[in-house]
Design an enzyme around this catalytic site. Structure first.
Site, PDB file in Angstrom:
ATOM      1  N   THR A 129      84.606  55.383  25.102  1.00 48.76           N
ATOM      2  CA  THR A 129      84.761  53.855  25.377  1.00 48.76           C
ATOM      3  C   THR A 129      85.105  52.866  24.206  1.00 48.76           C
ATOM      4  O   THR A 129      84.454  52.954  23.324  1.00 48.76           O
ATOM      5  CB  THR A 129      84.308  52.520  26.583  1.00 48.76           C
ATOM      6  OG1 THR A 129      84.110  53.060  27.876  1.00 48.76           O
ATOM      7  CG2 THR A 129      84.465  51.178  27.148  1.00 48.76           C
ATOM      8  N   GLU A 160      86.694  57.331  30.895  1.00 47.32           N
ATOM      9  CA  GLU A 160      86.221  57.732  31.956  1.00 47.32           C
ATOM     10  C   GLU A 160      86.211  56.564  33.279  1.00 47.32           C
ATOM     11  O   GLU A 160      85.498  55.162  32.799  1.00 47.32           O
ATOM     12  CB  GLU A 160      85.181  58.693  31.734  1.00 47.32           C
ATOM     13  CG  GLU A 160      83.980  57.344  30.843  1.00 47.32           C
ATOM     14  CD  GLU A 160      82.946  56.665  31.441  1.00 47.32           C
ATOM     15  OE1 GLU A 160      83.151  56.771  33.015  1.00 47.32           O
ATOM     16  OE2 GLU A 160      83.150  55.742  30.753  1.00 47.32           O
ATOM     17  N   LEU A 162      83.748  56.682  35.422  1.00 46.04           N
ATOM     18  CA  LEU A 162      81.790  57.091  36.320  1.00 46.04           C
ATOM     19  C   LEU A 162      81.189  56.385  36.858  1.00 46.04           C
ATOM     20  O   LEU A 162      81.106  55.417  35.869  1.00 46.04           O
ATOM     21  CB  LEU A 162      81.646  58.673  35.154  1.00 46.04           C
ATOM     22  CG  LEU A 162      82.710  59.704  34.820  1.00 46.04           C
ATOM     23  CD1 LEU A 162      81.641  60.651  34.247  1.00 46.04           C
ATOM     24  CD2 LEU A 162      83.535  60.380  35.836  1.00 46.04           C
ATOM     25  N   LEU A 274      81.217  43.577  46.447  1.00 50.79           N
ATOM     26  CA  LEU A 274      80.711  41.845  47.076  1.00 50.79           C
ATOM     27  C   LEU A 274      79.737  41.847  47.446  1.00 50.79           C
ATOM     28  O   LEU A 274      79.516  41.066  49.013  1.00 50.79           O
ATOM     29  CB  LEU A 274      82.036  41.623  48.144  1.00 50.79           C
ATOM     30  CG  LEU A 274      83.384  41.433  47.853  1.00 50.79           C
ATOM     31  CD1 LEU A 274      84.126  41.084  49.184  1.00 50.79           C
ATOM     32  CD2 LEU A 274      83.311  40.191  46.973  1.00 50.79           C
ATOM     33  N   GLY A 281      74.230  45.068  35.664  1.00 46.64           N
ATOM     34  CA  GLY A 281      73.610  45.237  34.190  1.00 46.64           C
ATOM     35  C   GLY A 281      74.064  46.859  34.005  1.00 46.64           C
ATOM     36  O   GLY A 281      75.193  47.365  34.326  1.00 46.64           O
ATOM     37  N   CYS A 284      77.297  49.912  30.825  1.00 45.90           N
ATOM     38  CA  CYS A 284      79.253  49.484  30.930  1.00 45.90           C
ATOM     39  C   CYS A 284      79.278  48.197  31.615  1.00 45.90           C
ATOM     40  O   CYS A 284      80.082  47.628  30.343  1.00 45.90           O
ATOM     41  CB  CYS A 284      80.078  50.903  32.114  1.00 45.90           C
ATOM     42  SG  CYS A 284      79.573  52.549  31.722  1.00 45.90           S
TER      43      CYS A 284
END
Length: 455
Positions: A129, A160, A162, A274, A281, A284
């Protein structure tokens, strides 16, 4: 399908899952890492992370000789058709992604490209990323590493998506595959690489197959890089939104679980992400939201919504402590059990786990903190040495004045309320940080239940 030679630089979470799944599809994969001990253990089939199904996929690929592990990046560059960069990009002090690992790999790729001779251009894929513009940055660094030699390559973005705990499934049955490139040759190479997934033509034990086909989206580099950040930022926003609604539900006496169900049935909204509670946390959401805010600051743009998303999430952790203080009055000398320590179930990942911040705060306020997790005992003990970590949830609850459901492991969901009540000390408070317990069942056993937004 044509069997491609694939290289993966980095055997962390993304790199290892990607490499193992591509080998499972039939490609020949070599995974590169600078950690020689890790390479040797992976070569023996020893998977260093907890991820359902991954050990079996790696083992199967090893037995079929479709995957190998090495520390030799130059030899890999010489051999493969497609090379993924899947190294870590941790956030810096200002929230921006640290690209030093990417830079190091890109320069070494450039230095090694001349060894390819007459082979077709190497497709270099950013799987890490990375901020918008990193594709051009990687190209620049490859040229630096080549030191003026004529080298042939393409740089592609392939973000990605994932989810830890279901990464193998997400790789084989994704919602979409995103490719960022201006090169038709590179996009066709990536389409060929992913053809078994796009067409869903690989063997599977799922019946019926979860997907009929997978969308293959080709866009420019910058847009592909932004898609990754925007997706995670939106999901984090959705969680913070329902937590904001939960706070208002507490004020007016509504139940946020009913509210979430009602609005989630609207096809424009959807039911996922939701779930009110402690908040998000992991490795990502915090990193990607922080990086997107950092990008906005570079252009002197005030990201008001993203700033609020983070503020709401920070508040949720404070709400846990507030609920404990409201019922226990003082935390000094009180035993508090944290049930579940990883940032989500079915992973041993402790990065940015809410449990760590909660444990440290409670310890600073004089509480005696004991934690339980079914898989992350070692990492949790290292992260918060002052927290006693046990492998039995009932041992954690024994003598505890309060318990906090932090991670919704099945082992936590399925605890026997009667047994829990018999072990805990008054006031036998249960703070349900994930709203996964049935309040009536808990309270009829003599426990004091407090959830988030449940009236």
């Amino acid at each position: 399908m044509r069997r491609l030679e694939v290289g993966i630089v980095g055997t962390g979470y993304v790199g290892l899952v990607t490499g193992a799944c591509l080998a499972h599809l039939g490609h020949s994969v070599v995974c590169v890492d600078i950690d020689r001990e890790k390479v040797e253990s992976l070569s023996r089939g020893e998977v260093p992370i907890y991820e359902p199904g991954l050990e079996e996929v790696v083992g199967g690929a090893l037995r079929q000789e479709r995957i190998s592990f090495t520390t030799d990046l130059p030899a890999t560059v010489e051999r493969v058709d497609v090379l993924f960069i899947a190294v870590s990009t941790p956030p810096g002090e200002d929230g921006a992604a640290d690209l030093s690992n990417v830079a190091s790999v890109a320069r070494e790729i450039g230095a090694s490209l001349a060894r390819r001779g007459e082979k077709s251009p190497l497709v270099v894929v950013n799987k890490s990323t990375v901020p918008v513009g990193s594709g051009d940055y990687v190209s620049m660094l490859i040229e630096e590493g080549a030191e003026g030699r004529d080298v042939s390559y393409y740089v592609v973005s392939n973000p990605e998506f994932l989810r830890e705990g279901s990464a193998v499934y997400d790789t084989l049955f994704p919602d979409r595959i995103v490719i960022g490139t201006d090169s038709r040759e590179a996009s066709e190479a990536m389409r060929e690489l992913y053809a078994p997934i796009i067409e869903q033509s690989f063997p599977t034990s799922y019946d019926p197959r979860p997907k009929a086909a997978v969308p293959f989206i080709v866009t420019d580099l910058a847009s592909a890089e932004m898609i990754k950040y925007a997706a995670n930022a939106f999901l984090a926003t959705k969680i913070s939104f329902i937590n904001e609604v939960a706070a208002i539900c507490d004020l007016v006496g509504a139940d946020v679980t009913n509210v979430a169900h009602g609005i989630g049935l609207d096809s424009r909204i959807g039911s996922r992400f939701l779930s009110a509670g402690i908040g998000w946390g992991g490795s990502c959401f915090p990193k990607d939201v922080s990086a997107l805010r950092s990008i906005a600051r570079e252009y002197d743009y005030e990201s008001t919504i993203l700033d609020a998303v983070v503020a709401v999430n920070d508040r949720q952790l404070k709400q846990v402590v507030s609920k404990l203080q409201r019922e226990l009055h003082t935390l000094k000398g009180k035993r508090v059990a944290l049930l579940g320590l990883t940032f989500k179930p079915n992973t041993d990942d402790m990065r940015e786990a809410p449990s760590l911040k909660i444990a440290r705060t409670l310890d600073s306020l004089g509480a005696r903190v004991v934690g339980y997790d079914p898989v992350a005992t070692g990492p949790a003990s290292e992260a918060v040495p002052q927290m006693k970590v046990v492998t039995d949830p009932y041992a954690a609850l024994s003598g505890a004045h309060a318990a906090v459901v932090v991670t919704e492991w099945d082992e936590v969901r399925n605890l026997d309320p009667k047994q829990v009540a018999g072990l805990m000390a008054a006031p036998k408070l249960v703070v349900d940080g994930r709203n996964v317990l049935d309040p009536a069942s808990v309270e009829e056993r003599g426990l004091l239940y407090r959830g988030f937004g449940r009236g």
